[in-house]
Design an enzyme around this catalytic site. Structure first.
Site: not given
Length: 283
Positions: A186, A71, A50
């Site tokens: 996030m 991502k 990632d």
């Protein structure tokens, strides 16, 4: 591989052909990698990693093919289903596959979805937990997620749902009333909505808030603010995600537990940040 990274004498698990190990790489600092993760890196034929996995960690798998599957919000990213099915294909091709994810694979990391897909396709798996940024990242900032003089509860939430919007399924009133400390993953993009929701639910505007960006790395930055001022302060700071956000009085402990600042010669700002007027009990 350097001899200084030799694993202790132990019968370490063998990553067999056709297996996928889903592994947490920790919040950033390569030193926070587990020994099981290092063992996996040394054996893998393929590492699918990632965006938050540090390059220094990947250097520990020089024999492996490295495949990026990161991502990032607002940027072109691989679709989750495509990533999961690629893991299946690689395993069926007889590869020793390591799926390396930032933090812990089962804490807002979609590791559960990937593991589920693999099991549904008959691919054998092993789960290797990692240190989550919501714990390790805050610890590096000098913020304990629990402290017996501050909180007996902590709630971990995500700042957005699958569509990228503020998570509509969260009951902010219940979270606000039921958890003394709230850790948000996030959430920087939607901090205005989140802060407003918490204050509408009863949290005071003076509530301490900390933003920790690129936690545990050399680029780590920490912003201490309040719930009422955090939107303007974040905008003025120029901080960029990824960030961990902590809401609650435990943020005040940074005034005395900023161990990185002390290592640089800075004195604690307050030896009793909670205003108890007594020394901390030893046990």
């Amino acid at each position: 591989m350097s001899d200084s990274l030799a694993l202790p004498d132990k019968n370490w698990p063998v990553l067999e052909k056709g297996w996928v190990w889903l592994c947490g790489a920790g919040p950033g600092d390569p030193g926070l990698l587990t020994l099981h993760a290092l063992n996996a890196l040394r054996q893998a034929d393929v590492v699918i990693y990632d965006a938050l996995v540090q390059e220094a960690i990947l250097d520990w798998a020089p024999q492996a093919e490295l495949i990026y599957a990161g991502k990032r919000g607002g940027k072109p990213s691989a679709k989750q289903r495509d990533i999961s099915l690629r893991l299946v294909d690689l395993a069926r091709a007889g590869k020793r596959v390591l799926r390396l994810k930032g933090g812990d694979p089962f804490v807002f990391g979609r590791g559960g979805e990937e593991a589920q897909t693999l099991v549904q396709h008959g691919v054998p798996i092993r789960i290797i937990p990692g240190i989550s940024a919501g714990i390790g990242g805050l610890a590096y900032a000098g913020i304990p997620v629990t402290h017996r003089d501050v909180n007996q509860s902590v709630t971990f939430v995500t700042g957005h749902d699958q569509s990228g919007n503020v998570t509509s399924s969260l009951d902010w009133v219940a979270i606000s009333k039921g958890s003394q400390v709230i850790v948000i993953y996030m959430g920087m993009k939607h901090i205005a909505r989140i802060a407003a929701s918490l204050m509408e639910a009863g949290r005071p505007a003076s509530e301490p808030v900390a933003f920790v960006t690129t936690a545990t790395t050399e680029d780590q930055q920490v912003l201490e603010t309040t719930l009422g001022s955090c939107v303007d302060d974040v905008a003025a700071s120029g901080l960029e995600p990824p960030a961990i956000i902590c809401v609650g009085r435990s943020v005040m402990m940074r005034q005395v537990l900023d161990w990185q600042g002390m290592a640089e010669g800075h004195a604690p700002r307050d030896l009793d940040p909670l205003g108890r007027g007594r020394p901390a009990e030893t046990a």
